[in-house]
Design a protein around this motif. Structure first.
Motif, PDB file in Angstrom:
ATOM      1  N   HIS A 146       0.817  -1.232   0.000  1.00 45.23           N
ATOM      2  CA  HIS A 146       0.000   0.000   0.000  1.00 45.23           C
ATOM      3  C   HIS A 146       0.846   1.275   0.000  1.00 45.23           C
ATOM      4  O   HIS A 146       0.350   2.347   0.354  1.00 45.23           O
ATOM      5  N   ALA A 147       2.125   1.200  -0.350  1.00 44.61           N
ATOM      6  CA  ALA A 147       2.991   2.388  -0.304  1.00 44.61           C
ATOM      7  C   ALA A 147       3.762   2.527  -1.611  1.00 44.61           C
ATOM      8  O   ALA A 147       4.994   2.633  -1.611  1.00 44.61           O
ATOM      9  N   ALA A 148       3.043   2.552  -2.730  1.00 38.85           N
ATOM     10  CA  ALA A 148       3.680   2.564  -4.052  1.00 38.85           C
ATOM     11  C   ALA A 148       4.587   3.772  -4.242  1.00 38.85           C
ATOM     12  O   ALA A 148       5.694   3.644  -4.769  1.00 38.85           O
ATOM     13  N   ASP A 149       4.132   4.956  -3.817  1.00 40.82           N
ATOM     14  CA  ASP A 149       4.948   6.159  -3.994  1.00 40.82           C
ATOM     15  C   ASP A 149       6.269   6.037  -3.241  1.00 40.82           C
ATOM     16  O   ASP A 149       7.336   6.340  -3.780  1.00 40.82           O
ATOM     17  N   PHE A 150       6.207   5.600  -1.993  1.00 36.34           N
ATOM     18  CA  PHE A 150       7.424   5.442  -1.196  1.00 36.34           C
ATOM     19  C   PHE A 150       8.353   4.417  -1.847  1.00 36.34           C
ATOM     20  O   PHE A 150       9.565   4.638  -1.965  1.00 36.34           O
ATOM     21  N   ASN A 151       7.798   3.287  -2.270  1.00 45.06           N
ATOM     22  CA  ASN A 151       8.605   2.228  -2.880  1.00 45.06           C
ATOM     23  C   ASN A 151       9.324   2.714  -4.136  1.00 45.06           C
ATOM     24  O   ASN A 151      10.507   2.407  -4.345  1.00 45.06           O
ATOM     25  N   GLU A 152       8.629   3.459  -4.963  1.00 47.40           N
ATOM     26  CA  GLU A 152       9.237   3.921  -6.219  1.00 47.40           C
ATOM     27  C   GLU A 152      10.295   4.986  -5.964  1.00 47.40           C
ATOM     28  O   GLU A 152      11.350   5.003  -6.610  1.00 47.40           O
TER      29      GLU A 152
END
Length: 358
Positions: free
Chosen positions: A190-196
């Motif tokens: 649920h943390a796509a922005d952080f992961n990218e």
């Protein structure tokens, strides 16, 4: 067999979803398996007379980058990129993003295992265009569709090198291999922005370290990489500030004063500001097309996903002595945080206080 097992689990999870989601997952699973069935070992690809020597050199470079990521950067060892697939198209998938017209907020899709994501990928370009058309017409959303040359299955499958990836410049290929290996090492649900953003930052740092080892401190490639990474930092700071200002503008503008022309003019102001204030100071051409892009909220949010607040990662990296492995381990501590971005900022505060107390 492992790939078949993962696909069966995916289909089992699909039984809990809507009919449209089931259809999408089954179709995507079929295309993923079809792609995997085309894999050949790198050693075999290097003997193929149909593959050019230029592309074979890229395959060899990718293997160097893969080994470097595992042995020197201590990222998770996998069998990713130990095989090759020759595609019959320029991109492996086509990704659709969307956002409300008057709010900088991701439209999100839910998936088994990885949770919510701000994009939806299709192996077929026409399917992606149909999704984009539906979002525009039936939900009145801004959309952005783009072709993707590489992606990660986060360890669920052994990802192959793709012919679409061989179009990259050498250092971009190295960066991509490290970027995707970061995803396989750490991916927060649920943390796509952080992961990218994390993978973007570590891909840049890792590529610098790769060429420092491979070509030495006087490497022309390393010099170019450092210029590009400096530009990435500058652009990240610029776009982070502009997106925050645009978000405030949306919130403050009265509903009865809204018009599409006014909205597009406000977005164009961001591009004009880039041209006058930032572009003259950049060292490379990486962002030269920004003033010409057809921007909307969906496309701007891609910058938020990949580029916003990279300075936080840089700050933590420096606080940890620019130690790549130590940085990764500290980021792993954020896996259970409700908001990893906020937790990262708090980690910076805590480490700074500890350093001051010594």
């Amino acid at each position: 067999m492992k790939s078949i097992y993962h696909l069966l689990i995916l289909c089992l999870c699909a039984s809990l979803l809507s009919a449209c989601q089931i259809s999408y997952l089954v179709k995507s699973g079929y295309n993923q398996m079809k792609l995997l069935s085309q894999r050949v070992p790198i050693e075999e690809a290097l003997k193929d007379p149909q593959i050019s020597e230029t592309d074979k050199n890229k395959l060899r470079l990718a293997q160097e980058a893969r080994k470097f990521a595992e042995k020197d950067l201590h990222l998770k060892p996998t069998k990713n990129y130990s095989s090759f697939v020759q595609l019959d198209r320029p991109y492996v998938t086509y990704v659709v993003s969307a956002a409300p017209r008057w709010e900088l907020k991701h439209y999100q899709w839910s998936y088994p295992f990885v949770g919510k994501m701000p994009y939806k990928g299709y192996f077929n370009e026409n399917d992606a265009r149909e999704e984009e058309k539906d979002l525009q017409q039936n939900e009145n959303l801004d959309t952005y569709m783009r072709g993707v040359s590489a992606y990660s299955t986060l360890g669920y499958f052994n990802d192959p090198l793709l012919s679409s990836m061989l179009r990259y410049d050498d250092y971009d290929l190295v960066n991509t291999i490290i970027h995707e290996t970061v995803h396989a090492t750490l991916y927060i649900k649920h943390a796509a922005d952080f992961n990218e953003r994390l993978a973007t930052f570590l891909g840049n740092k890792g590529a610098e370290q790769f060429y420092l080892k491979k070509e030495g401190p006087d490497s022309k490639t390393l010099l170019q990489l450092r210029k590009e990474n400096d530009d990435a930092k500058a652009f990240s700071k610029f776009i982070s500030t502009e997106l925050a200002a645009l978000e405030k503008w949306y919130k403050d503008l009265p509903a009865d004063d809204r018009s599409e022309d006014k909205r597009m003019e406000r977005i164009r102001q961001i591009q004009e500001k880039f041209t006058t204030e930032l572009q003259p100071h950049l060292q490379t051409d990486n962002h030269k097309k920004f003033p010409e892009l057809k921007l909307n909220n969906a496309r701007l949010l891609v910058y938020k996903t990949y580029m916003q607040d990279l300075s936080d990662f840089q700050t933590l990296y420096e606080l940890l002595g620019s130690d790549y492995s130590r940085f990764i381990e500290n980021c792993k501590a954020l896996e259970k945080a409700p908001d990893p971005t906020a937790a990262l900022k708090q980690m910076i505060v805590d480490i700074t206080k500890q350093a001051q107390q010594k």
